[in-house]
Scaffold this motif. Structure first.
Motif, PDB file in Angstrom:
ATOM      1  N   PHE A  41     -29.714   6.345   4.909  1.00  0.00           N
ATOM      2  CA  PHE A  41     -28.680   6.953   5.753  1.00  0.00           C
ATOM      3  C   PHE A  41     -28.964   6.681   7.232  1.00  0.00           C
ATOM      4  O   PHE A  41     -28.048   6.334   8.003  1.00  0.00           O
ATOM      5  CB  PHE A  41     -28.626   8.460   5.497  1.00  0.00           C
ATOM      6  CG  PHE A  41     -27.834   9.221   6.521  1.00  0.00           C
ATOM      7  CD1 PHE A  41     -26.447   9.203   6.497  1.00  0.00           C
ATOM      8  CD2 PHE A  41     -28.472   9.947   7.515  1.00  0.00           C
ATOM      9  CE1 PHE A  41     -25.715   9.901   7.447  1.00  0.00           C
ATOM     10  CE2 PHE A  41     -27.753  10.643   8.472  1.00  0.00           C
ATOM     11  CZ  PHE A  41     -26.365  10.626   8.432  1.00  0.00           C
ATOM     12  N   THR A  45     -26.567   4.403   9.631  1.00  0.00           N
ATOM     13  CA  THR A  45     -25.954   5.053  10.787  1.00  0.00           C
ATOM     14  C   THR A  45     -26.344   4.361  12.089  1.00  0.00           C
ATOM     15  O   THR A  45     -25.544   4.278  13.027  1.00  0.00           O
ATOM     16  CB  THR A  45     -26.366   6.532  10.842  1.00  0.00           C
ATOM     17  OG1 THR A  45     -26.044   7.166   9.609  1.00  0.00           O
ATOM     18  CG2 THR A  45     -25.651   7.264  11.972  1.00  0.00           C
ATOM     19  N   LYS A  48     -23.943   1.544  13.079  1.00  0.00           N
ATOM     20  CA  LYS A  48     -22.519   1.846  13.164  1.00  0.00           C
ATOM     21  C   LYS A  48     -22.173   2.386  14.547  1.00  0.00           C
ATOM     22  O   LYS A  48     -23.011   2.993  15.224  1.00  0.00           O
ATOM     23  CB  LYS A  48     -22.124   2.888  12.109  1.00  0.00           C
ATOM     24  CG  LYS A  48     -22.329   2.469  10.667  1.00  0.00           C
ATOM     25  CD  LYS A  48     -21.973   3.611   9.730  1.00  0.00           C
ATOM     26  CE  LYS A  48     -22.222   3.246   8.263  1.00  0.00           C
ATOM     27  NZ  LYS A  48     -21.940   4.383   7.353  1.00  0.00           N
ATOM     28  N   SER A  56     -16.186   7.385   8.279  1.00  0.00           N
ATOM     29  CA  SER A  56     -16.599   6.735   7.033  1.00  0.00           C
ATOM     30  C   SER A  56     -17.627   7.581   6.316  1.00  0.00           C
ATOM     31  O   SER A  56     -18.156   8.551   6.863  1.00  0.00           O
ATOM     32  CB  SER A  56     -17.182   5.345   7.320  1.00  0.00           C
ATOM     33  OG  SER A  56     -18.358   5.445   8.113  1.00  0.00           O
ATOM     34  N   SER A  57     -17.930   7.176   5.086  1.00  0.00           N
ATOM     35  CA  SER A  57     -18.941   7.871   4.296  1.00  0.00           C
ATOM     36  C   SER A  57     -20.333   7.627   4.879  1.00  0.00           C
ATOM     37  O   SER A  57     -20.586   6.601   5.525  1.00  0.00           O
ATOM     38  CB  SER A  57     -18.893   7.389   2.852  1.00  0.00           C
ATOM     39  OG  SER A  57     -19.994   7.876   2.107  1.00  0.00           O
ATOM     40  N   ALA A  58     -21.219   8.562   4.638  1.00  0.00           N
ATOM     41  CA  ALA A  58     -22.572   8.455   5.198  1.00  0.00           C
ATOM     42  C   ALA A  58     -23.295   7.225   4.683  1.00  0.00           C
ATOM     43  O   ALA A  58     -24.104   6.624   5.405  1.00  0.00           O
ATOM     44  CB  ALA A  58     -23.373   9.715   4.867  1.00  0.00           C
ATOM     45  N   PHE A  59     -23.016   6.810   3.435  1.00  0.00           N
ATOM     46  CA  PHE A  59     -23.734   5.691   2.834  1.00  0.00           C
ATOM     47  C   PHE A  59     -22.864   4.438   2.723  1.00  0.00           C
ATOM     48  O   PHE A  59     -23.195   3.518   1.977  1.00  0.00           O
ATOM     49  CB  PHE A  59     -24.259   6.086   1.452  1.00  0.00           C
ATOM     50  CG  PHE A  59     -25.325   7.140   1.501  1.00  0.00           C
ATOM     51  CD1 PHE A  59     -26.646   6.802   1.781  1.00  0.00           C
ATOM     52  CD2 PHE A  59     -25.011   8.470   1.289  1.00  0.00           C
ATOM     53  CE1 PHE A  59     -27.623   7.774   1.841  1.00  0.00           C
ATOM     54  CE2 PHE A  59     -25.989   9.442   1.347  1.00  0.00           C
ATOM     55  CZ  PHE A  59     -27.302   9.099   1.622  1.00  0.00           C
ATOM     56  N   SER A  60     -21.761   4.404   3.472  1.00  0.00           N
ATOM     57  CA  SER A  60     -20.943   3.195   3.486  1.00  0.00           C
ATOM     58  C   SER A  60     -21.661   2.105   4.272  1.00  0.00           C
ATOM     59  O   SER A  60     -22.373   2.381   5.247  1.00  0.00           O
ATOM     60  CB  SER A  60     -19.579   3.480   4.111  1.00  0.00           C
ATOM     61  OG  SER A  60     -19.738   3.900   5.463  1.00  0.00           O
TER      62      SER A  60
END
Length: 289
Positions: A41, A45, A48, A56-60
């Motif tokens: 994570f 992050t 990004k 977006s999703s935390a694990f995208s």
């Protein structure tokens, strides 16, 4: 390892199937995922932008990659100064502490003197004192010597709290080395320092490597004592710099996580370099051969 995995994951109906081993491996896999997930994570992050983090999703997967988070965090957080301070303190303290501990452990295990057991117990008592309860006395003592905001002012307390544990581990290892080795060297005219340098240090590389990992990580990540003694921002270490950066840019998630990665990366590299010695080093001396 390969044979163990093959045996563990045979068909359940097979006569050689081991359900207990399968359950154990499944448990280890789940446990590893739980520990790895936060780091994944943080890495995602850090690559990004804020807009993508919020939408977006935390694990995208990070796309597009914001490599600039690392350079911007490095400059805005003044990590060049804090990284230099951490590196200098760690490079001096860790080898010096290991050398002092090794000499003390050798003296206690091989040089017979009056009250040697008392001295060993006195050093061992140092491992039982949590440094948190000693912060106020340490600050007063360091301040009395005029060492606040200095490298010696932080290195000396680090040594005082690190040496006892290392002496305890090395004493057990040195005591397991056959006495015939040192006695034969003494008969040939070797001094104690020669025996220590040419016989005991080379044979203690695994345990010294394990202690180096533990001491490096502890010193690199230490926060409380540095916060008390290093009050000048120019003397801050990386954990203190990260705390200040978090206070100023806590809403800039990409740069904040990039700063976290830059802070912990050196400790991870050191662990990977010496990890093959870690298990063997910590168990050395436990059983006499």
């Amino acid at each position: 390892m390969i044979n163990t995995l093959q045996q563990a994951f045979r068909p359940i109906g097979s006569a050689k199937a081991d359900p207990l081993l399968i359950i154990l491996w499944l448990f280890l896999v789940v446990f590893a995922i739980v520990w790895i997930a936060p780091f994944v994570f943080i890495v995602f992050t850090s690559l990004k932008s804020n807009s993508i983090v919020m939408g977006s999703s935390a694990f995208s997967l990070p796309y597009p990659l914001e490599i600039s988070n690392f350079t911007n965090a490095w400059e805005r957080g003044n990590f060049a100064t804090t990284a230099f301070n951490s590196a200098l303190i760690t490079i001096i303290k860790v080898p010096l502490g290991l050398f002092i501990s090794a000499m003390a452990a050798y003296a206690l295990s091989r040089i017979h003197m009056k009250f040697e057991k008392f001295f060993y117990l006195l050093i061992l008592f140092g491992t039982m004192l949590p440094f948190q309860v000693m912060l106020a006395p340490i600050f007063q003592q360091v301040n009395a010597f005029g060492l606040i905001n200095t490298y010696p002012g932080i290195i000396l307390p680090y040594l005082a709290f690190g040496v006892p544990y290392q002496v305890f581990i090395l004493y057990g290892f040195f005591s397991a080395i056959p006495k015939e080795l040192s006695e034969a060297a003494r008969i040939d005219g070797a001094s104690h320092f020669t025996i220590f340098w040419r016989i005991f240090l080379p044979t203690s590389v695994p345990v010294l490597s394990a202690l180096l990992i533990i001491d490096f990580v502890a010193t690199w990540n230490e926060f409380a004592m540095g916060l008390v003694i290093l009050q000048d921002p120019k003397m801050w270490t990386l954990p203190l710099g990260l705390m200040n950066f978090q206070g100023q840019f806590q809403s800039d998630y990409g740069q904040l996580n990039a700063a976290i990665i830059m802070t912990v990366l050196p400790a991870i590299i050191v662990f990977l370099m010496f990890q093959r010695y870690f298990v063997s080093g910590m168990t050395s001396g436990a059983v006499k051969e």
